[in-house]
Scaffold this active site. Sequence first.
Site, short mmCIF file in Angstrom:
data_model
loop_
_atom_site.label_atom_id
_atom_site.label_comp_id
_atom_site.label_asym_id
_atom_site.label_seq_id
_atom_site.Cartn_x
_atom_site.Cartn_y
_atom_site.Cartn_z
N GLU A 38 0.83 -1.22 0.00
CA GLU A 38 0.00 0.00 0.00
C GLU A 38 0.86 1.26 0.00
OE1 GLU A 38 -3.11 0.19 -0.45
OE2 GLU A 38 -3.94 -1.77 0.08
N ASP B 276 -5.05 -9.24 -8.86
CA ASP B 276 -5.31 -8.26 -9.92
C ASP B 276 -4.10 -7.49 -10.48
OD1 ASP B 276 -5.15 -6.99 -7.42
OD2 ASP B 276 -7.09 -6.00 -7.53
N GLU C 285 -18.98 -4.82 -3.81
CA GLU C 285 -17.62 -5.36 -3.70
C GLU C 285 -17.53 -6.75 -4.33
OE1 GLU C 285 -15.05 -3.71 -2.54
OE2 GLU C 285 -13.53 -5.21 -2.13
N GLU D 98 -12.18 1.13 -10.26
CA GLU D 98 -11.75 0.26 -11.38
C GLU D 98 -12.67 0.29 -12.60
OE1 GLU D 98 -11.51 -0.48 -8.18
OE2 GLU D 98 -9.41 -0.98 -7.85
C1 DMJ Z 1 -6.22 0.94 -5.05
O1 DMJ Z 1 -5.41 1.14 -3.93
C2 DMJ Z 1 -5.45 0.28 -6.17
O2 DMJ Z 1 -6.16 0.45 -7.36
C3 DMJ Z 1 -5.21 -1.18 -5.92
O3 DMJ Z 1 -4.59 -1.81 -7.02
C4 DMJ Z 1 -6.53 -1.87 -5.64
N1 DMJ Z 1 -7.32 -1.22 -4.65
C5 DMJ Z 1 -7.46 0.21 -4.63
C6 DMJ Z 1 -8.68 0.77 -5.30
O4 DMJ Z 1 -9.78 -0.01 -5.29
#
Ligand code: DMJ
Length: 461
Positions: free
Chosen positions: A121, A248, A345, A364
């Site tokens: 993160e 992902d 979600e 996304e």
């Molecule tokens: C973001 O921190 C980034 O896009 C990550 O790859 C996935 N989650 C969040 C947004 O949903």
Amino acid sequence: MNITRIFIALLLSCAGACTSAAEPASPPAIDAAASAKLAVEVREEVRHAWQGYKQYAWGHDDLAPLSKGPHDWYASSLLMTPVDALDTLIILGLKDEANDARELIATKLNFDQDIYVKHFEITIRLLGGLLSSYQLTHDERLLKLADDLGTRLLPAFDSPSGLPWVEVNLRTGKTRGNESNPAESGTLLLEYGTLARLTGKPIYYDKAKRALVETYNRRGKTGLVGASFDVASGKWIDSDSHIGGGIDSYYEYLWKCWKLFGDKDCLAMWQTSIAAINRHLADPRDDVLWYRHADMNTGKHGQTEYGSLHAFFPGLLAYSGDLARARKLEEASFRMWQQNGIEPESFDYAQFKVLEPSYALRPEIIESAFYLNRLDASPRWRAIGAQMFADFRRYCRNEVGYTALKSVVSKERKDRMESFVFAETFKYFYLLFASKDALDLDTVVLNTEAHPLRRVVAQGK
Ligand code: DMJ
């Protein structure tokens, strides 16, 4: 039961579990003038949310938008919202707000803290945000902060497998957290690689690339990777494979590291992986396309689960040249959105049923609309984007900012406004509606937090 009550009962039963995946009403196309107007409206929404952060949470990580107070991830703030927001404020032309954010970061952000932070993160949000803002402003203070952060994070890579530990202490360099996943180990190279190029320190590139390659080397016979592994042993804990959260952005970075660095290993790993994904996970149904779960070793089909995080994949398909699949998957994702007027979600697409009803203000599906709009030249993507922006405002805006939702069915709100709403959600809405000049996709690659990183051929700026 009278007619009205029957109608209400039908509506309610459809809200949580509607078995029909039939094509819902299509939003009207918007012309260039309407699109430009929407871009201005997005900018005003960013100003609104930033004002809320400034008034109630200045100097903290995030604004808690219902209780109207600050929220911090750790014992001390790392300025998540200002760092994540800065390049968006610059791109949208919010000069005063950008200057305020930049000065706060340059004068107050201090990584010498005795706290364990999440390596993934902090890399995608803070390292990515500092680097993109440095490239946009040439403010050396931002690069210095990025280099300091990178040095403090590097011990995360010192594991027997080369796969990074989940957490690292910013002051002591101690690490912890054995159970990790491909997204955490494979979504680092764009940021570390850019830092390597800008500082002339190849160690950053080498460590992050090794983590990516070690992840790839552990793929199953299918070519797919699983949901979690043990960092110390390098062995899989969960062999369930999918394209959602936890996996992902590993796939995203295989393609994007080829695009940003021209790294041929990344291209080869991407080609093997996307073939495996389309062979084992793609699930065409009716006139659209979904991606299911499957076992990474046997390919045995698993859940028909999809959700807000999976919805980055149409964008990645489009960006990597597969417009046919990208269109169908974005249409499927938009149907998921339309079931309740905003996306959940997690969702079972075979039953057309919500599994986990929250909405964290995720970007996304809008990110995918942005890539499709840039690469597909169809008015469809701005049209669905306009619908999503109207829904997003309707259900998530409040008087001080934007709130997550506990449930997309009931629309009950949650006291969170994650920093990615600035870094990604607003940025992708803006870039979807604004002219192409707002961001040149030929010269930058957006990291998974939507921080645009510019190609750097060798050490230099
Ligand atoms: C973001 O921190 C980034 O896009 C990550 O790859 C996935 N989650 C969040 C947004 O949903």
